[in-house]
Structures are given as structure tokens and as C-alpha cells.
Design a protein around this motif. Structure first.
Motif, PDB file in Angstrom:
ATOM      1  N   ASP A   1      -4.705 -11.421  -1.699  1.00 45.22           N
ATOM      2  CA  ASP A   1      -3.834 -10.476  -0.994  1.00 45.22           C
ATOM      3  C   ASP A   1      -2.956  -9.706  -1.984  1.00 45.22           C
ATOM      4  OD1 ASP A   1      -4.857 -11.253   1.433  1.00 45.22           O
ATOM      5  OD2 ASP A   1      -3.218 -12.633   1.904  1.00 45.22           O
ATOM      6  N   VAL A   2      -2.434 -10.400  -2.984  1.00 46.61           N
ATOM      7  CA  VAL A   2      -1.587  -9.744  -3.978  1.00 46.61           C
ATOM      8  C   VAL A   2      -2.400  -8.758  -4.805  1.00 46.61           C
ATOM      9  CG1 VAL A   2      -0.226 -10.105  -6.079  1.00 46.61           C
ATOM     10  CG2 VAL A   2       0.105 -11.607  -4.108  1.00 46.61           C
ATOM     11  N   LEU A   3      -3.586  -9.171  -5.236  1.00 49.87           N
ATOM     12  CA  LEU A   3      -4.429  -8.291  -6.049  1.00 49.87           C
ATOM     13  C   LEU A   3      -4.917  -7.078  -5.269  1.00 49.87           C
ATOM     14  CD1 LEU A   3      -6.542 -10.959  -7.986  1.00 49.87           C
ATOM     15  CD2 LEU A   3      -4.609  -9.612  -8.844  1.00 49.87           C
ATOM     16  N   ALA A   4      -4.964  -7.204  -3.919  1.00 47.80           N
ATOM     17  CA  ALA A   4      -5.428  -6.090  -3.085  1.00 47.80           C
ATOM     18  C   ALA A   4      -4.371  -5.009  -2.905  1.00 47.80           C
ATOM     19  CB  ALA A   4      -5.867  -6.616  -1.721  1.00 47.80           C
TER      20      ALA A   4
ATOM     21  N   ARG B   1       4.546 -11.980  -9.176  1.00 47.17           N
ATOM     22  CA  ARG B   1       4.092 -12.451  -7.863  1.00 47.17           C
ATOM     23  C   ARG B   1       3.030 -13.540  -8.010  1.00 47.17           C
ATOM     24  NH1 ARG B   1       4.197  -8.352  -3.944  1.00 47.17           N
ATOM     25  NH2 ARG B   1       2.861  -9.671  -2.633  1.00 47.17           N
ATOM     26  N   LEU B   2       2.108 -13.355  -8.942  1.00 47.43           N
ATOM     27  CA  LEU B   2       1.061 -14.362  -9.161  1.00 47.43           C
ATOM     28  C   LEU B   2       1.667 -15.671  -9.667  1.00 47.43           C
ATOM     29  CD1 LEU B   2      -1.702 -12.116 -10.788  1.00 47.43           C
ATOM     30  CD2 LEU B   2      -1.676 -13.025  -8.458  1.00 47.43           C
ATOM     31  N   LEU B   3       2.629 -15.569 -10.556  1.00 46.77           N
ATOM     32  CA  LEU B   3       3.288 -16.775 -11.054  1.00 46.77           C
ATOM     33  C   LEU B   3       4.089 -17.468  -9.960  1.00 46.77           C
ATOM     34  CD1 LEU B   3       4.484 -15.545 -14.562  1.00 46.77           C
ATOM     35  CD2 LEU B   3       2.768 -17.301 -14.106  1.00 46.77           C
ATOM     36  N   ASP B   4       4.686 -16.683  -9.053  1.00 46.10           N
ATOM     37  CA  ASP B   4       5.437 -17.265  -7.948  1.00 46.10           C
ATOM     38  C   ASP B   4       4.519 -18.027  -6.991  1.00 46.10           C
ATOM     39  OD1 ASP B   4       7.976 -16.544  -8.709  1.00 46.10           O
ATOM     40  OD2 ASP B   4       7.924 -14.613  -7.668  1.00 46.10           O
ATOM     41  N   ILE B   5       3.290 -17.508  -6.797  1.00 46.71           N
ATOM     42  CA  ILE B   5       2.321 -18.236  -5.973  1.00 46.71           C
ATOM     43  C   ILE B   5       1.983 -19.574  -6.630  1.00 46.71           C
ATOM     44  CG2 ILE B   5      -0.072 -18.230  -5.136  1.00 46.71           C
ATOM     45  CD1 ILE B   5       0.198 -15.210  -4.756  1.00 46.71           C
ATOM     46  N   GLU B   6       1.775 -19.557  -7.931  1.00 44.32           N
ATOM     47  CA  GLU B   6       1.488 -20.793  -8.653  1.00 44.32           C
ATOM     48  C   GLU B   6       2.668 -21.763  -8.552  1.00 44.32           C
ATOM     49  OE1 GLU B   6       0.086 -23.827 -10.973  1.00 44.32           O
ATOM     50  OE2 GLU B   6      -1.030 -22.162 -10.083  1.00 44.32           O
ATOM     51  N   ARG B   7       3.878 -21.234  -8.706  1.00 42.66           N
ATOM     52  CA  ARG B   7       5.066 -22.086  -8.641  1.00 42.66           C
ATOM     53  C   ARG B   7       5.204 -22.739  -7.274  1.00 42.66           C
ATOM     54  NH1 ARG B   7      10.047 -21.658  -6.614  1.00 42.66           N
ATOM     55  NH2 ARG B   7       9.599 -19.559  -5.886  1.00 42.66           N
TER      56      ARG B   7
ATOM     57  N   GLN C   1       0.834  -1.208   0.000  1.00 47.10           N
ATOM     58  CA  GLN C   1       0.000   0.000   0.000  1.00 47.10           C
ATOM     59  C   GLN C   1       0.864   1.252   0.000  1.00 47.10           C
ATOM     60  OE1 GLN C   1      -3.246  -0.517  -0.424  1.00 47.10           O
ATOM     61  NE2 GLN C   1      -2.773  -2.709  -0.330  1.00 47.10           N
ATOM     62  N   VAL C   2       0.250   2.363  -0.379  1.00 51.19           N
ATOM     63  CA  VAL C   2       0.939   3.653  -0.416  1.00 51.19           C
ATOM     64  C   VAL C   2       0.452   4.503   0.750  1.00 51.19           C
ATOM     65  CG1 VAL C   2       1.404   5.743  -1.748  1.00 51.19           C
ATOM     66  CG2 VAL C   2       1.141   3.528  -2.913  1.00 51.19           C
ATOM     67  N   SER C   3       1.389   5.119   1.473  1.00 48.91           N
ATOM     68  CA  SER C   3       1.049   5.984   2.606  1.00 48.91           C
ATOM     69  C   SER C   3       1.581   7.384   2.355  1.00 48.91           C
ATOM     70  CB  SER C   3       1.644   5.424   3.906  1.00 48.91           C
ATOM     71  OG  SER C   3       1.124   4.144   4.201  1.00 48.91           O
ATOM     72  N   PHE C   4       0.813   8.373   2.843  1.00 43.43           N
ATOM     73  CA  PHE C   4       1.200   9.779   2.676  1.00 43.43           C
ATOM     74  C   PHE C   4       1.345  10.442   4.034  1.00 43.43           C
ATOM     75  CE2 PHE C   4      -0.883   8.747  -1.293  1.00 43.43           C
ATOM     76  CZ  PHE C   4      -0.156   9.445  -2.254  1.00 43.43           C
ATOM     77  N   LYS C   5       2.107  11.535   4.052  1.00 43.03           N
ATOM     78  CA  LYS C   5       2.111  12.399   5.218  1.00 43.03           C
ATOM     79  C   LYS C   5       0.722  13.020   5.363  1.00 43.03           C
ATOM     80  CE  LYS C   5       6.962  13.899   5.006  1.00 43.03           C
ATOM     81  NZ  LYS C   5       7.846  15.083   4.901  1.00 43.03           N
ATOM     82  N   ALA C   6       0.380  13.371   6.586  1.00 40.04           N
ATOM     83  CA  ALA C   6      -0.940  13.941   6.829  1.00 40.04           C
ATOM     84  C   ALA C   6      -1.138  15.224   6.025  1.00 40.04           C
ATOM     85  CB  ALA C   6      -1.106  14.235   8.326  1.00 40.04           C
ATOM     86  N   ASP C   7      -2.300  15.319   5.351  1.00 41.01           N
ATOM     87  CA  ASP C   7      -2.662  16.510   4.579  1.00 41.01           C
ATOM     88  C   ASP C   7      -1.563  16.913   3.600  1.00 41.01           C
ATOM     89  OD1 ASP C   7      -5.075  16.668   5.957  1.00 41.01           O
ATOM     90  OD2 ASP C   7      -4.192  17.889   7.541  1.00 41.01           O
ATOM     91  N   SER C   8      -0.990  15.935   2.936  1.00 42.12           N
ATOM     92  CA  SER C   8       0.118  16.209   2.032  1.00 42.12           C
ATOM     93  C   SER C   8       0.119  15.174   0.911  1.00 42.12           C
ATOM     94  CB  SER C   8       1.449  16.152   2.800  1.00 42.12           C
ATOM     95  OG  SER C   8       2.543  16.157   1.912  1.00 42.12           O
ATOM     96  N   ASP C   9       0.814  15.522  -0.178  1.00 47.53           N
ATOM     97  CA  ASP C   9       0.992  14.546  -1.251  1.00 47.53           C
ATOM     98  C   ASP C   9       2.396  13.941  -1.208  1.00 47.53           C
ATOM     99  OD1 ASP C   9       2.418  16.762  -1.996  1.00 47.53           O
ATOM    100  OD2 ASP C   9       1.841  16.669  -4.109  1.00 47.53           O
ATOM    101  N   ASP C  10       3.092  14.139  -0.072  1.00 48.35           N
ATOM    102  CA  ASP C  10       4.413  13.540   0.115  1.00 48.35           C
ATOM    103  C   ASP C  10       4.264  12.078   0.511  1.00 48.35           C
ATOM    104  OD1 ASP C  10       5.727  15.812  -0.520  1.00 48.35           O
ATOM    105  OD2 ASP C  10       6.273  16.374   1.525  1.00 48.35           O
TER     106      ASP C  10
ATOM    107  N   VAL D   1      -4.282 -20.930  -1.419  1.00 46.02           N
ATOM    108  CA  VAL D   1      -3.762 -20.289  -2.621  1.00 46.02           C
ATOM    109  C   VAL D   1      -4.650 -19.133  -3.061  1.00 46.02           C
ATOM    110  CG1 VAL D   1      -4.923 -21.906  -4.194  1.00 46.02           C
ATOM    111  CG2 VAL D   1      -2.862 -20.681  -4.944  1.00 46.02           C
ATOM    112  N   HIS D   2      -5.980 -19.306  -2.901  1.00 45.82           N
ATOM    113  CA  HIS D   2      -6.889 -18.233  -3.332  1.00 45.82           C
ATOM    114  C   HIS D   2      -6.741 -16.980  -2.465  1.00 45.82           C
ATOM    115  CE1 HIS D   2      -8.888 -21.870  -5.070  1.00 45.82           C
ATOM    116  NE2 HIS D   2      -9.020 -21.040  -6.101  1.00 45.82           N
ATOM    117  N   SER D   3      -6.562 -17.177  -1.156  1.00 47.83           N
ATOM    118  CA  SER D   3      -6.402 -16.003  -0.283  1.00 47.83           C
ATOM    119  C   SER D   3      -5.073 -15.306  -0.567  1.00 47.83           C
ATOM    120  CB  SER D   3      -6.472 -16.421   1.188  1.00 47.83           C
ATOM    121  OG  SER D   3      -5.449 -17.344   1.506  1.00 47.83           O
ATOM    122  N   ARG D   4      -4.056 -16.065  -0.922  1.00 44.06           N
ATOM    123  CA  ARG D   4      -2.770 -15.452  -1.266  1.00 44.06           C
ATOM    124  C   ARG D   4      -2.887 -14.631  -2.544  1.00 44.06           C
ATOM    125  NH1 ARG D   4       1.659 -20.041  -1.403  1.00 44.06           N
ATOM    126  NH2 ARG D   4       2.951 -18.225  -1.940  1.00 44.06           N
TER     127      ARG D   4
END
Length: 480
Positions: A444-447, A421-427, A305-314, A438-441
Motif C-alpha cells: 500500500d505504501v509503495l503504491a 513509512r516503511l521503517l515505521d511498518i517494520e517497527r 495519490q495526486v488529484s487534479f481539477k478536470a482538464d487542468s494541471d491544477d 505486513v506485506h500488504s501494508r
């Protein structure tokens, strides 16, 4: 008259240590870093117990030293030699001292976390190293003794004169009417601090006036401090122990401080073979610069996920990128070659262990999509065929496969890492009768956030504009 008072105080301290030692069957665990305070503490306890009749010296005193695996090479040698002397002297003198060196588990080591997982260089705001490298190994040893004996007494060379904060912490945990304190975090562990009232001058005075009972020369310790122009790093057993970032007896990779004056002083005093260590450490410290952070760290956190500083685009930066981790490993092996070539005869400093290389390889392959299996190639290029690499019997992908995947993903506008990442899960589940979770993994990647950095910032700015919050250009990024 002053000397008589001091002698009387020391004799009273010996009596106190003997009384506490004989009071019960709880074993003692003495923290030994090799610095002046822990050396003074061990000498006091050693002298006190050696004065007891042989039949009363039954309770074990475990002398434990913490090796973070990134200690300054000179200190590693000094500690190893000292522990060997302590063991032999205890055996010869019929004393119950037993030495143990505690180290972090491989998967928690500095290089596995930094180069493997991409943890950024430690800073005051994100000092992830102390817990993993120092507190956990020491506490695991203590808890093992608690499980064996029920309770233990920690003997530490902490002094109230170190700082007002330290004095307050020591006073807070003191058991009323006792010389013992409660351990700040471990149940059934108590703390005895025999030299807590000593000043720095008193510590040095004791060491220079009383010969080391295990055969060291305390004048060598004075010389080490003089060369480093710094203090020591005590055994760390909780988060109240002060930082040793400025310390002579600390980690050579420490970036908690801006400059490593101790390392610089050691090089200036003649240990110039350690220059590659200082250069590598300074390179790590440079990654804390806001501009440099943006170049070497992912814009996503390890959660995806991506996180920002409060009230900022940093953007708050995530781990080091895999490309930069490859660079870190390459430069570390180069530094190791150089210090081994230039170090004094008889010394072969090892900066990274083979077990750590295997762990880094596993993390890169399984968690970071390193299809080209970079670690063996980097090690061979820098050190030759010195490692027996384990062959992966599962379905593997080659460097050519990786290039093909990059081309296909680029043509179709799909993130390469997502598909990898998806191919690595399959592997990882290939050939299994039950592909558990496997489905939950996959979910998680798609999320995770797979948008580009530019798209993420554009959406953030649009959101801020809608709320009327002013924002600045995305120039700097904060530390983790």
C-alpha cells in the motif's frame, strides 16, 4: 384581544404537549443548545409536564446538549451552569428531566482531525466538522435510547419561519394526521416540534413574559444575543439543520463563513480577552486562500495519490503538511495561555484537552513519520511539564536518527517519507511471531505517488498536451 388569543394559543400548546407525553411510553429526548428557540421549547415542555399530577410524570425527558469541544468559552460556562440548574430544579420540583452533555469521541474531535490528520479548515465545499462533532454524538445518544426503549421522540426547537427550505423539510417528514414527524435519518425516532409555528418575536415574547422555571434570567439571554448580534446554533441531528457559522452559539473555530461577526461583536462589547481566539480563527480562514493553500497543504491526498481539477494541471490539495500542523499546535497552546491569563476571574478556558494531545501524538508518530516526537516538546515549550507522556516501549527513532535518514535519502535521491513509512511498518511489527498483513501494508505504501510535485505536474501537462486540452499555469488550487 390579541393578548387573549396568544394566551389561548399557549394554553392549547400546553394541552397538546401533555396529550403527547401521556399517549405512550416512548421517552423524549429534547435538544438544548442554550439559545432562544431551545430554551423556549424546554420551558413550554417543562410547564406542560409540571401541570400534570405527580403520578403521571413518569416518562423520562432527556435534555441533551452538544459540546463540540470547540464551543465559545462563554457559552460553555453558560450551558454548564444552566444544565446544573435544570438538574437541581427538576429534582426539587419532582419532574422527570435529566440532562446529558454529548461530546465527540476523541479520535473524531476537531483538533485531532485538523492538527493530527491535517484536515483543512472547514469550508462550504468541505464541511467535514458537522458530521463528526455534532450529528454523530447526538445520534449515538438517541440510538442508545432506541436500543433501550425501542422508540424515542425527539423534541426540537426548530421553526418553519427559519427558512423556506426548513419549512419544506419539516412538512415533507410530517406523519399524516399527527403532530409528529419521521426523523430524517434514524429509524424508530420521531420528531415533535412544539414551537414550529412561532415567529422570532413570539419566541422572545414568551421568554420575557414567562420566568425560567429552573432559575435562569431570560433577560441575560437577551443580552447575550444583543452582544453577539447573531442567532443560535441548534442541536444538529441531521444534515438538514441549517449552518450556524454566523452564530453566537457556535464553534469559535468556524471558518465556513468569511468573517466571524458574532465573535467580533462579543469582543467589541467588552469580551476582549477572546481576541486570541478570533486571531487564531482568522489564521485558519486565511489557509483557504488559493496561494496560501499551496504553502501549507500537501500536494498529495491522504491516500497518497495526486488529484487534479478536470482538464487542468491544477492540483487539488491534500491535508496540511506536518510542519504546518506543528505550527498550528504551537499557536493554539499560545492562544490558550493568553486567554487563560486574560479571562475573567474563575474562568480557565481549555482550548485543547490532554486526551487530544495524546491522540495527535499517536497519529503523528504512527501515520505521519514524526520521528522527533514533536508533541511533547511543543507542549513542554509552551505549557511546561503538565502532561504525563506515555513511554513507547517499542523500537523508537530519535531526532538524530531522523536527520541521518534525511541525509542518506537526499544523497540517494529517495523520498524521506517513503523510507520512514516503511521503517515505521517494520517497527510496528517488531518482535511479533506473526507479522500479520505486513506485506500488504508495504504494498500500500509503495503504491502511493512518491514523485515530486514538479514531476507530477510535468507529466500532467504532457498528457493534456497530447489530448489537445489547453491548460493554465499552476497558480491556484481548489478546496478539498
Amino acid at each position: 384581544m390579541k393578548a387573549q388569543r396568544a394566551a389561548g394559543t399557549i394554553e392549547a400548546l400546553y394541552d397538546e404537549a401533555q396529550e403527547l407525553y401521556l399517549a405512550d411510553n416512548r421517552p423524549w429526548v429534547l435538544g438544548f443548545s442554550g439559545g432562544k428557540d431551545s430554551t423556549c421549547t424546554l420551558q413550554v415542555i417543562w410547564t406542560a409536564i409540571s401541570r400534570l399530577p405527580v403520578e403521571q410524570r413518569q416518562k423520562p425527558v432527556y435534555v441533551i446538549s452538544s459540546d463540540t469541544l470547540v464551543e465559545t468559552p462563554v457559552i460553555v460556562n453558560y450551558i454548564d451552569e444552566t444544565l446544573a440548574r435544570i438538574n437541581q430544579a427538576a429534582l426539587d420540583q419532582g419532574l422527570p428531566f435529566r440532562t446529558h452533555k454529548v461530546v465527540p469521541r476523541v479520535d473524531r474531535s476537531f483538533w485531532v482531525n485538523m492538527i493530527g490528520r491535517g484536515y483543512p479548515a472547514p469550508s462550504r465545499r468541505f464541511r467535514w466538522c458537522t458530521e463528526r462533532l455534532k450529528i454523530e454524538p447526538a445520534n449515538e445518544f438517541i440510538l442508545d435510547r432506541v436500543a433501550e426503549f425501542g422508540e424515542v421522540i425527539m423534541v426540537l426547537g426548530v421553526r418553519s419561519a427559519e427558512s423556506a427550505t426548513r419549512a419544506q423539510v419539516m412538512s415533507f417528514h410530517r406523519i399524516k394526521g399527527s403532530r409528529l414527524s419521521n426523523h430524517s435519518s434514524l429509524n424508530n425516532a420521531f420528531v415533535y416540534s412544539p414551537i414550529e409555528a412561532f415567529s422570532t418575536d413570539a419566541v422572545w415574547g414568551y421568554l420575557l413574559q414567562n420566568a425560567s422555571p429552573w432559575g435562569n434570567d431570560n433577560r441575560d439571554l437577551v443580552a447575550m444575543y444583543r452582544n453577539a448580534q447573531s442567532g443560535e446554533c441548534p442541536l444538529v441531528v441531521d444534515t438538514t439543520t441549517p449552518s450556524c457559522g454566523n452564530s453566537r452559539f457556535g464553534c469559535w473555530v468556524c471558518t465556513v463563513v468569511t468573517k466571524d461577526k458574532a465573535m467580533e461583536a462579543m469582543i467589541d462589547s467588552g469580551q476582549d480577552w477572546m481576541t486570541p481566539l478570533l486571531e487564531y480563527r482568522d489564521m485558519l480562514a486565511s489557509t483557504q486562500d488559493p496561494v496560501r493553500k499551496r504553502q501549507v497543504r500537501d500536494y498529495r491526498r491522504r491516500t497518497g495519490q495526486v488529484s487534479f481539477k478536470a482538464d487542468s494541471d491544477d492540483i487539488i490539495p491534500g491535508p496540511y503538511t506536518l510542519d504546518f500542523c506543528r505550527e498550528l499546535l504551537t499557536k493554539l497552546l499560545q492562544a490558550q495561555k493568553e486567554v487563560q491569563r486574560e479571562s475573567p476571574p474563575g474562568e480557565t478556558p481549555l482550548l485543547i484537552h490532554e486526551e487530544e494531545l495524546h491522540a495527535i501524538r499517536r497519529i503523528w508518530r504512527q501515520e505521519r513519520g514524526d520521528w522527533q516526537d514533536s508533541v511533547p516538546g511543543i507542549v513542554r515549550a509552551e505549557l511546561g511539564d503538565i502532561v504525563n507522556w506515555i513511554t513507547d516501549d517499542a523500537v523508537t527513532y530519535s531526532h538524530a536518527d531522523g536527520e541521518l535518514l534525511q541525509n542518506i535519502c537526499h544523497e540517494n535521491g529517495v523520498p524521506v517519507e517513503l523510507v520512514a513509512r516503511l521503517l515505521d511498518i517494520e517497527r510496528s511489527t517488531h518482535g511479533m511471531k506473526r507479522r500479520h498483513a505486513v506485506h500488504s501494508r508495504i504494498e500500500d505504501v509503495l503504491a502511493e505517488d512518491w514523485r515530486s510535485r514538479e514531476d507530477v505536474i510535468a507529466e500532467r501537462r504532457e498528457m493534456l498536451a497530447g489530448t489537445g486540452v489547453a491548460y493554465g499555469a499552476d497558480e491556484g488550487v481548489s478546496a478539498c
